[in-house]
Design an enzyme around this catalytic site. Structure first.
Site, PDB file in Angstrom:
ATOM      1  N   GLY A  11       2.940  30.355   6.137  1.00 19.86           N
ATOM      2  CA  GLY A  11       2.256  29.174   5.607  1.00 19.86           C
ATOM      3  C   GLY A  11       0.775  29.465   5.399  1.00 19.86           C
ATOM      4  O   GLY A  11       0.177  30.217   6.166  1.00 19.86           O
ATOM      5  N   ARG A  72       7.227  33.834   1.498  1.00 16.16           N
ATOM      6  CA  ARG A  72       8.210  34.189   2.533  1.00 16.16           C
ATOM      7  C   ARG A  72       9.280  35.020   1.839  1.00 16.16           C
ATOM      8  O   ARG A  72       9.695  34.695   0.731  1.00 16.16           O
ATOM      9  CB  ARG A  72       8.802  32.927   3.163  1.00 16.16           C
ATOM     10  N   SER A  73       9.685  36.123   2.455  1.00 16.71           N
ATOM     11  CA  SER A  73      10.642  37.009   1.798  1.00 16.71           C
ATOM     12  C   SER A  73      11.833  37.327   2.689  1.00 16.71           C
ATOM     13  O   SER A  73      11.677  37.790   3.823  1.00 16.71           O
ATOM     14  CB  SER A  73       9.936  38.319   1.419  1.00 16.71           C
ATOM     15  N   ASP A 103       3.751  34.144  13.594  1.00 21.86           N
ATOM     16  CA  ASP A 103       4.586  35.031  14.406  1.00 21.86           C
ATOM     17  C   ASP A 103       5.650  35.760  13.579  1.00 21.86           C
ATOM     18  O   ASP A 103       5.944  36.931  13.844  1.00 21.86           O
ATOM     19  CB  ASP A 103       5.219  34.284  15.589  1.00 21.86           C
ATOM     20  N   THR A 125      -2.377  29.975  11.456  1.00 21.65           N
ATOM     21  CA  THR A 125      -1.362  28.920  11.330  1.00 21.65           C
ATOM     22  C   THR A 125      -1.969  27.646  11.887  1.00 21.65           C
ATOM     23  O   THR A 125      -2.584  27.678  12.956  1.00 21.65           O
ATOM     24  CB  THR A 125      -0.059  29.285  12.085  1.00 21.65           C
ATOM     25  N   ASP A 127      -0.729  25.127  13.233  1.00 20.35           N
ATOM     26  CA  ASP A 127      -0.084  24.545  14.422  1.00 20.35           C
ATOM     27  C   ASP A 127      -0.709  25.000  15.748  1.00 20.35           C
ATOM     28  O   ASP A 127      -0.468  24.389  16.781  1.00 20.35           O
ATOM     29  CB  ASP A 127       1.400  24.943  14.465  1.00 20.35           C
ATOM     30  N   ASP A 129       0.245  27.551  17.448  1.00 23.71           N
ATOM     31  CA  ASP A 129       1.372  27.843  18.343  1.00 23.71           C
ATOM     32  C   ASP A 129       1.536  29.336  18.629  1.00 23.71           C
ATOM     33  O   ASP A 129       2.534  29.753  19.200  1.00 23.71           O
ATOM     34  CB  ASP A 129       2.678  27.255  17.776  1.00 23.71           C
ATOM     35  N   ARG A 175       5.603  21.819  15.217  1.00 16.65           N
ATOM     36  CA  ARG A 175       7.028  21.890  15.568  1.00 16.65           C
ATOM     37  C   ARG A 175       7.230  22.226  17.040  1.00 16.65           C
ATOM     38  O   ARG A 175       8.068  21.655  17.707  1.00 16.65           O
ATOM     39  CB  ARG A 175       7.737  22.952  14.713  1.00 16.65           C
ATOM     40  N   HIS A 253       1.612  17.929   3.896  1.00 18.44           N
ATOM     41  CA  HIS A 253       0.832  19.093   3.474  1.00 18.44           C
ATOM     42  C   HIS A 253      -0.662  18.837   3.312  1.00 18.44           C
ATOM     43  O   HIS A 253      -1.426  19.794   3.202  1.00 18.44           O
ATOM     44  CB  HIS A 253       1.419  19.687   2.196  1.00 18.44           C
ATOM     45  N   GLN A 255      -2.491  18.191   5.476  1.00 20.76           N
ATOM     46  CA  GLN A 255      -3.115  18.793   6.670  1.00 20.76           C
ATOM     47  C   GLN A 255      -3.499  20.254   6.454  1.00 20.76           C
ATOM     48  O   GLN A 255      -4.248  20.837   7.218  1.00 20.76           O
ATOM     49  CB  GLN A 255      -2.168  18.707   7.867  1.00 20.76           C
TER      50      GLN A 255
HETATM   51  P1  ATP Z   1       4.054  30.085   9.815  1.00 14.74           P
HETATM   52  O1  ATP Z   1       3.789  29.883  11.290  1.00 14.74           O
HETATM   53  O2  ATP Z   1       3.003  29.490   8.962  1.00 14.74           O
HETATM   54  O3  ATP Z   1       5.453  29.682   9.410  1.00 14.74           O
HETATM   55  P2  ATP Z   1       4.953  32.800   9.860  1.00 14.74           P
HETATM   56  O4  ATP Z   1       4.267  34.103   9.690  1.00 14.74           O
HETATM   57  O5  ATP Z   1       5.625  32.581  11.196  1.00 14.74           O
HETATM   58  O6  ATP Z   1       3.904  31.667   9.532  1.00 14.74           O
HETATM   59  P3  ATP Z   1       7.511  33.129   8.572  1.00 14.74           P
HETATM   60  O7  ATP Z   1       8.091  32.470   7.381  1.00 14.74           O
HETATM   61  O8  ATP Z   1       8.256  33.021   9.848  1.00 14.74           O
HETATM   62  O9  ATP Z   1       6.021  32.593   8.704  1.00 14.74           O
HETATM   63  O10 ATP Z   1       7.349  34.680   8.265  1.00 14.74           O
HETATM   64  C1  ATP Z   1       6.687  35.136   7.098  1.00 14.74           C
HETATM   65  C2  ATP Z   1       7.421  36.340   6.552  1.00 14.74           C
HETATM   66  O11 ATP Z   1       7.435  37.372   7.557  1.00 14.74           O
HETATM   67  C3  ATP Z   1       8.897  36.102   6.241  1.00 14.74           C
HETATM   68  O12 ATP Z   1       9.108  35.575   4.962  1.00 14.74           O
HETATM   69  C4  ATP Z   1       9.492  37.481   6.370  1.00 14.74           C
HETATM   70  O13 ATP Z   1       9.304  38.222   5.202  1.00 14.74           O
HETATM   71  C5  ATP Z   1       8.669  38.082   7.504  1.00 14.74           C
HETATM   72  N1  ATP Z   1       9.419  37.901   8.761  1.00 14.74           N
HETATM   73  C6  ATP Z   1       9.644  36.760   9.413  1.00 14.74           C
HETATM   74  N2  ATP Z   1      10.400  36.953  10.506  1.00 14.74           N
HETATM   75  C7  ATP Z   1      10.684  38.258  10.533  1.00 14.74           C
HETATM   76  C8  ATP Z   1      11.466  39.100  11.394  1.00 14.74           C
HETATM   77  N3  ATP Z   1      12.100  38.620  12.462  1.00 14.74           N
HETATM   78  N4  ATP Z   1      11.543  40.408  11.090  1.00 14.74           N
HETATM   79  C9  ATP Z   1      10.900  40.911  10.020  1.00 14.74           C
HETATM   80  N5  ATP Z   1      10.164  40.177   9.156  1.00 14.74           N
HETATM   81  C10 ATP Z   1      10.054  38.873   9.392  1.00 14.74           C
END
Ligand code: ATP
Length: 323
Positions: A11, A72-73, A103, A125, A127, A129, A175, A253, A255
């Site tokens: 995010g 996100r992928s 994370d 992030t 949050d 968190d 969350r 959003h 926020q």
């Molecule tokens: P936010 O807290 O804003 O959601 P985030 O970094 O936790 O941020 P995620 O969507 O969980 O957001 O992760 C971002 C990207 O990181 C994912 O789209 C994916 O490509 C990669 N990713 C997430 N989890 C994993 C994992 N367990 N192993 C490898 N890559 C990951």
């Protein structure tokens, strides 16, 4: 080291741009070039990147979101995806990478480091968190936006007369961690606050509100973190117990928007500079974070296995201030 890269993932959060700007400048001051990778890990796998000059990043510090876009992928979560990313990193001369994200993004960073690419994570992030750091980029701006919104509810509600008691239920992000809810309740003067860390009791909440009505207050503002309850479920319960018609609002959003606060710009810049220093020191697979107000090496990503929770102290402060 001649060339590093930076990407934003997960995010978006206000202050990411301040972080990108400071990475480019910190790298340049060490004669290192910075590649900006667009669209997070998707862009890394597809080679969507360009050199970021100091001129290009000079005036992005006050912009919200991320100029590099965030994505996100699913593909990146496979071995094939990680190998593609490594091939692109190698063919573009990327010697190390800074990942600005949450994370999930750090889990991806760990996967890259297994193939020998040095990676540093910078927590971003709203949050708050991410475990292991007191602050993440974007938190302060989000709390300011929510606090300002609570003040606006006060502005309109102050005109109500006490024979039509009102309850405003405001749902905010969070969350797993109720930081936004609790910090904005303290700073914005809400009457009750519900967070994921503390199970709520609807009867306790309603008798708290009823007491305020009986004391002559015409309205109550309740802040609820999305991970604790949906505001619509809460409305059903409150309306039944108090026999009123409460009003709901989901901030969603908005926020994430708003110009990053000075605090977010400072924190983002400090963490960026520490991140570049760590790479120059030859460190990898570590997170930069804020401890005691300083940007420091927080060691291995604690946030991967754990979530930040709000402190008992903060909960106690909130409990006193909602009386
Ligand atoms: P936010 O807290 O804003 O959601 P985030 O970094 O936790 O941020 P995620 O969507 O969980 O957001 O992760 C971002 C990207 O990181 C994912 O789209 C994916 O490509 C990669 N990713 C997430 N989890 C994993 C994992 N367990 N192993 C490898 N890559 C990951």
């Amino acid at each position: 080291m001649k060339r590093i890269a930076v990407l934003t993932s997960g995010g978006d959060a206000p202050g990411m741009n301040a972080c990108i700007r400071a990475i480019v400048k910190a790298a340049k001051s060490n004669n290192i070039e910075t590649l900006g990778i667009y669209e997070g890990y998707t862009g890394l796998m597809e080679g969507k990147m360009k050199v970021l000059t100091t001129d290009y990043v000079d005036d992005i510090v006050g912009l919200s979101g991320t100029i590099l876009k965030s994505a996100r992928s699913k593909l990146f979560r496979t071995e094939e995806g990680v190998k593609r990313a490594i091939r692109q990193a190698n063919s573009n001369g990327i010697e190390a990478l800074i990942v600005i994200g949450g994370d999930g993004s750090f889990r991806g960073a760990c996967d890259l480091s297994k193939y020998g690419l040095p990676v540093i994570g910078v927590p971003a992030t709203i949050d708050n968190d991410i475990a292991g750091t007191e602050y993440s980029i974007g938190v302060d701006t989000a709390v300011n936006v929510v606090t300002d919104t609570i003040s606006k509810f006060h502005d309109t509600a102050r005109s109500l007369i006490s024979d039509t008691p009102r309850v405003f239920l405001i749902e905010v992000m969070g969350r797993n961690c109720g930081y936004i809810a609790i910090a904005s309740t303290i700073a914005g003067g809400a009457d009750y606050c519900i967070v994921p860390e503390v199970p709520y009791d609807i009867n306790h909440m309603c008798s708290h509100i009823k007491n305020k009505f009986e004391d002559g207050k015409a309205y109550n503002v309740v802040v609820v973190a999305e991970g604790a309850s949906s505001v619509n479920d809460l409305k059903t319960q409150v309306d039944t117990v108090l026999n009123i018609e409460s009003r709901t609002s989901i901030l969603g959003h908005l926020q994430r928007g708003g110009a990053p606060t000075v605090t977010d710009r400072f924190i983002a810049s400090q963490m960026a500079i520490r991140g570049v220093e760590l790479l120059i020191e030859g460190k990898s697979n570590r997170m930069v974070g804020v401890i005691g107000g300083e940007a420091v090496d927080c060691g291995i990503y604690k946030g991967i296995n754990d979530k930040n929770k709000i402190s008992e102290k903060l909960i106690k402060l909130k409990d006193i201030l909602i009386i």
